[in-house]
Structures are given as structure tokens and as C-alpha cells.
Design a protein around this motif. Structure first.
Motif, PDB file in Angstrom:
ATOM      1  N   SER A  66     -41.405  -4.447  -0.237  1.00 33.60           N
ATOM      2  CA  SER A  66     -42.709  -4.420   0.420  1.00 33.60           C
ATOM      3  C   SER A  66     -42.557  -3.976   1.865  1.00 33.60           C
ATOM      4  O   SER A  66     -41.461  -4.005   2.437  1.00 33.60           O
ATOM      5  CB  SER A  66     -43.359  -5.813   0.378  1.00 33.60           C
ATOM      6  OG  SER A  66     -43.514  -6.262  -0.955  1.00 33.60           O
ATOM      7  N   THR A  67     -43.671  -3.607   2.460  1.00 30.38           N
ATOM      8  CA  THR A  67     -43.690  -3.067   3.814  1.00 30.38           C
ATOM      9  C   THR A  67     -43.496  -4.154   4.860  1.00 30.38           C
ATOM     10  O   THR A  67     -44.091  -5.228   4.777  1.00 30.38           O
ATOM     11  CB  THR A  67     -45.037  -2.358   4.074  1.00 30.38           C
ATOM     12  OG1 THR A  67     -45.126  -1.217   3.217  1.00 30.38           O
ATOM     13  CG2 THR A  67     -45.189  -1.924   5.519  1.00 30.38           C
ATOM     14  N   TRP A  69     -44.528  -4.567   8.554  1.00 29.16           N
ATOM     15  CA  TRP A  69     -45.556  -3.910   9.368  1.00 29.16           C
ATOM     16  C   TRP A  69     -44.928  -3.161  10.553  1.00 29.16           C
ATOM     17  O   TRP A  69     -44.093  -3.682  11.279  1.00 29.16           O
ATOM     18  CB  TRP A  69     -46.554  -4.923   9.910  1.00 29.16           C
ATOM     19  CG  TRP A  69     -47.297  -5.683   8.854  1.00 29.16           C
ATOM     20  CD1 TRP A  69     -47.260  -5.479   7.497  1.00 29.16           C
ATOM     21  CD2 TRP A  69     -48.180  -6.788   9.053  1.00 29.16           C
ATOM     22  NE1 TRP A  69     -48.058  -6.380   6.849  1.00 29.16           N
ATOM     23  CE2 TRP A  69     -48.636  -7.203   7.779  1.00 29.16           C
ATOM     24  CE3 TRP A  69     -48.622  -7.481  10.173  1.00 29.16           C
ATOM     25  CZ2 TRP A  69     -49.522  -8.265   7.609  1.00 29.16           C
ATOM     26  CZ3 TRP A  69     -49.500  -8.539  10.019  1.00 29.16           C
ATOM     27  CH2 TRP A  69     -49.954  -8.928   8.753  1.00 29.16           C
ATOM     28  N   THR A 113     -50.385  -8.662   1.608  1.00 27.93           N
ATOM     29  CA  THR A 113     -49.947  -7.277   1.822  1.00 27.93           C
ATOM     30  C   THR A 113     -48.611  -7.031   1.132  1.00 27.93           C
ATOM     31  O   THR A 113     -48.369  -5.944   0.597  1.00 27.93           O
ATOM     32  CB  THR A 113     -49.845  -6.938   3.319  1.00 27.93           C
ATOM     33  OG1 THR A 113     -48.881  -7.774   3.967  1.00 27.93           O
ATOM     34  CG2 THR A 113     -51.200  -7.100   3.997  1.00 27.93           C
ATOM     35  N   THR A 456     -51.673  -0.602   2.931  1.00 30.58           N
ATOM     36  CA  THR A 456     -50.251  -0.847   3.186  1.00 30.58           C
ATOM     37  C   THR A 456     -49.531   0.411   3.672  1.00 30.58           C
ATOM     38  O   THR A 456     -48.564   0.314   4.424  1.00 30.58           O
ATOM     39  CB  THR A 456     -49.559  -1.403   1.927  1.00 30.58           C
ATOM     40  OG1 THR A 456     -49.804  -0.544   0.814  1.00 30.58           O
ATOM     41  CG2 THR A 456     -50.083  -2.796   1.612  1.00 30.58           C
TER      42      THR A 456
END
Length: 488
Positions: A66-67, A69, A113, A456
Motif C-alpha cells: 500500500s501507499t 503518503w 487508504t 491513492t
């Protein structure tokens, strides 16, 4: 059907709430919370604590990722992406605050997210899916805190996001991933065994980990429930369950979904105009009002040796009573420092907490003159507290001002344009002008977003700000815009 336990009623709430239950005010308020939380997270990327936890988390790898941020060059497993993003959000204590006292958004948004892109081949998540799960996570936190009188006051023993935030995180993840009622119940039980962090770590680099861990552990609890791990079926009912955290815990079965009302409909959050403990915002507003008696706006304060003493009448909150803060984290948790910074400068902004500012000789001289008083009617409660400040000069003149509600509190909420400006200032340190504006537009219409991957993708960032002229505008506007927020 009569529900057998409080825990089962929470599982029923998580499992049963639908997008149709969301009201227009809840959607609007939660979108403001999401925008503000994203901005706090992007700003937090610049902190030392974010650097340390992201370096640590890079030792973990997974085919599912996953990202992080603002970081286009690496990704992390969903649990660790949620962890580092949660740490970033709370790294400067710039995230939202609710009543009863907690930071509701930071434990929940990073979960969603991260999960929205963790399983790209199984399903697509919409903006409405995210809004519903976000509000479920916030609602669970609020409902748990309403079971305790102790929770209504500023905490003394443990940091609330580490407890209710962990369960709210698990609730949001469970809703987002579509767990069955029984699995929702197990996720809450497992999350409770991850909960808790002592207030002794307030005003240190470790405090932001409380929010990051709440996000990570909520996902872990949900994944473990999906795999069949079991916990107490009455974790929310028992004194030795959630009651372990509260001395006066009195749980009640929740109303049925047919009569459900959202706590966020009844109680908005507070948004901060500078990165410090919420209670210091009353101090800043009162000190700003006194300063007008001591010198023209934007001009140097009268010499400090003309001041006999400064009296702050505030609630007794020990972890925000720091007479001589040494670090930025201590200064963010110091009634005394925020009062002196406002009296000296006429504003409190991000740069007010740089070490060079904290250790200015003028600041240290003023700090020695500060005395605290705790009036019996001024209780440590974000809904009722006030700050009164008196500056007594050596010639006998006394100037007194009081703040009952600062601009940004739920009784005096930030205007939308000021909330957006705060986001621009925070996010523009990491993202390009176009990405900042695109994110604002997406969050504004989040309920219409068909695929969260659009969100995202923007959260990754791409490169350092390219349009320097627009960024110069933003950077030049940082102090004036936050000064405007602080002085309103």
C-alpha cells in the motif's frame, strides 16, 4: 431480535450500517475531517519521528503493498503503511480532536487508504465505501467513550487513541472488507488485546506511535479475525474487558439500526490552527487578546523587564504543564510556552516550535514570570474549559483577557475556506500545486468517487513541487494565513 450483549450490539452496528444511513451533515463533517487529516499527514512526513518509523518499516516486505503518503519511491505492507501514515498524522499534534477526548481520524483514515489498494484483484472500493467505513470507525470510538464519565475529561492515565482508536480502526477495517457479524465481533475482541499506551509518553517522539499503532493493530485484528482467530464474546461488556481501561465503565446495548443516530451528527470535532495540544489553543487566543494592550500588532512587545508576572488560569492538566520546555514536543504540550510565544510574536505557527524559537532569551525570560492557577470551576474538559490570562506590569497596570471558545472549536468551527487553506499550506510542502488542488476536489466530492485508486494514486505524490512560483505563494502565505486563523 434481542441482542444478548453490548459486544454483539457493536458487531451488529458495524456489520449492519449502510451508506443509506449516512446523513448529509455526517458526510460533510467527515469529509472535512478527512481533508484535515490528509494535510496533517503530509506535513508530518517532514518530521524526525516519521523518518525513524519509515526506516524501521522498510525491513518488512510483502506481495501485498500500500501507499505511504507522499512517498512515490517505496510501498509497504498494508499494516505498516497504515502505521507510518498514522504516525505522520499525529507527529506534530496537528490532527483533529473530538469530545469525549480523542483524535478520531488518525487511527481510521490510514487503515482505509491502505486497504483500498491492498486487494486490487478482488474488488473495487468507492468513495462512498470509504466514507461509510470511516464513519463506522469514528462512531465506534465515540460510543465506547460515552460509556465512561472519565473519558469526557482530558486523559490522565492512557492516551485514548491507543484504546478506542484501536477498536475504531478494527471496526472501520471490518466494515470496509465486508466481514460477517461474527467476524466483526472477533475483530473487536482481538483489537482490545492490542489496546493501550501510557500518557507518560506525551510530549515525546513516542506519542505519535499511539495513533500509528492503533491503525496498524486494527488491521491486524481484522486480518486475524478473517483467519478464524477468536476472542472474548463479551469484550465490551466486562469490567475485565474494556472496563480494564476505565474506572467507571458502564456499557449499554446499542439501539437497533432502525433508530440509529450518528454521534458526529450531534458532536462535531475541533480543528487546530497551529500544531500543539488542543488545550493550548484557548491559551493562544487569550494571550493574543492581551497582547493588543501591550503593543501594536506586528510590533515588538513592551520590554519583558516591564512585566512583573503572567498568570494563566487554566485547568489542571499535568502533561501540558511544562514551565521550561526543551524540545518541540514539550513545547507543543506547554501552556506556558504557547502563552509566551503569542505574547512575544503575536502569532503561533509551525515555526514557533523550532528549537531556536523555543530557546530564545526573550522566551526564557518570559517563562520565568509565568504562574499557573487552577480555578475550581475550570475543569479539564474540552467542552467546558476556559483560559484567563493576566499580565501584571511593574507599574501596577494589569491586563486580563479570557477565552471560552477559540476559532476552530466545534462551537466556533473553521470556515471551509480556512480549512482548505490549512490543507494547502500543509500538503504543499510535499505535493505539487496540481496534486494539492486535485486532492481537494476529490475529497469535496468523495461520495461520488467510483474508485478509490484515483485517491491513492494522488496520495503517493510524484516529485518535489515543480511549480515553484505557486509554491512561493503558498509559503509566503503560511504565517499570515495561520495568524489569521489564530486571531479570529
Amino acid at each position: 431480535m434481542m441482542l444478548k450483549s453490548v459486544t454483539e450490539s457493536f458487531a451488529s452496528l458495524i456489520h449492519g450500517l449502510k451508506a443509506g444511513h449516512l446523513t448529509a451533515p455526517v458526510i460533510q463533517r467527515s469529509k472535512r475531517m478527512i481533508l484535515d487529516t490528509l494535510g496533517a499527514g503530509f506535513l508530518g512526513i517532514s518530521t524526525e519521528v516519521f523518518h525513524k518509523v519509515s526506516q524501521y518499516s522498510k525491513i518488512y516486505s510483502s506481495n501485498t503493498s500500500s501507499t505511504v503518503w507522499g512517498q512515490s519511491d517505496y510501498r509497504l505492507p498494508p499494516t505498516h503503511a497504515a502505521f507510518v501514515n498514522g504516525v505522520a498524522i499525529h507527529s506534530m499534534d496537528f490532527d483533529d480532536t473530538w469530545h469525549p477526548a480523542t483524535h478520531p481520524s488518525g487511527a481510521v483514515l490510514p487503515v482505509l487508504t491502505a486497504l483500498s489498494e491492498a486487494f486490487p484483484h478482488t474488488r473495487k472500493f468507492s468513495g462512498l465505501d470509504l466514507l461509510l467505513a470511516f464513519n463506522v470507525g469514528v462512531e465506534v470510538q465515540g460510543r465506547l467513550m460515552h460509556f465512561s464519565k472519565e473519558a469526557k475529561d482530558i486523559p490522565k492515565r492512557f492516551h485514548p487513541p491507543s484504546v478506542v482508536g484501536t477498536l475504531g480502526s478494527a471496526a472501520a477495517a471490518s466494515k470496509f472488507l465486508g466481514l460477517s457479524l461474527s467476524k466483526c465481533q472477533e475483530a473487536l475482541a482481538i483489537a482490545a488485546s492490542y489496546a493501550g499506551a501510557p500518557m507518560a509518553n506525551a510530549a515525546t517522539e513516542t506519542k505519535p506511535l499511539h495513533v500509528g499503532n492503533a491503525a496498524r493493530h486494527g488491521i491486524e485484528a481484522t486480518f486475524l479475525a478473517m483467519l478464524g482467530l477468536q476472542g472474548s464474546k463479551q469484550i465490551l461488556d466486562l469490567e475485565r474487558g474494556m472496563g480494564a481501561f476505565y474506572v467507571n465503565y458502564s456499557p449499554k446495548v446499542l439501539p437497533s439500526l432502525d433508530s440509529h443516530t450518528w454521534l458526529l451528527d450531534q458532536q462535531d470535532v475541533a480543528f487546530k490552527s497551529f500544531p500543539a495540544h488542543l488545550a493550548t489553543h484557548w491559551v493562544a487566543e487569550a494571550a493574543g487578546a492581551v497582547r493588543k494592550h501591550l503593543g501594536p500588532p506586528g510590533r515588538v512587545l513592551i520590554p519583558a523587564d516591564h512585566i512583573e508576572k503572567i498568570v494563566l488560569r487554566i485547568p489542571d492538566v499535568q502533561y501540558v504543564n511544562r514551565p521550561y520546555p526543551d524540545s518541540e514536543h514539550e513545547a507543543r504540550h506547554s501552556f506556558q510556552y504557547v502563552a509566551c510565544a503569542m505574547l512575544l510574536d503575536g502569532y503561533v505557527t509551525l515555526s514557533s516550535f523550532h528549537k531556536a524559537q523555543i530557546h530564545r532569551p526573550q522566551v526564557r525570560e518570559l517563562l520565568r514570570k509565568v504562574e499557573l492557577e487552577h480555578p475550581p470551576d475550570n475543569q479539564p474538559n474540552f467542552n467546558t474549559l476556559y483560559c484567563e490570562i493576566s499580565v501584571i506590569l511593574k507599574d501596577g497596570a494589569t491586563f486580563t483577557e479570557r477565552s471560552d471558545t477559540f476559532y476552530g472549536h466545534w462551537r466556533k468551527p473553521l470556515r471551509q475556506e480556512d480549512l482548505q487553506e490549512k490543507f494547502r499550506v500543509n500538503a504543499s510542502r510535499t505535493l505539487s500545486f496540481d496534486t494539492v488542488e486535485s486532492l481537494m476536489k476529490i475529497v469535496e466530492k468523495l461520495e461520488d468517487l467510483e474508485d478509490c485508486s484515483v485517491l491513492t494514486t494522488l496520495l503517493k505524490g510524484s516529485s518535489p513541487p515543480a511549480e515553484s512560483s505557486k509554491y512561493t505563494e503558498y509559503n509566503l502565505s503560511i504565517a499570515p494565513s495561520l495568524l489569521r486563523l489564530t486571531n479570529m
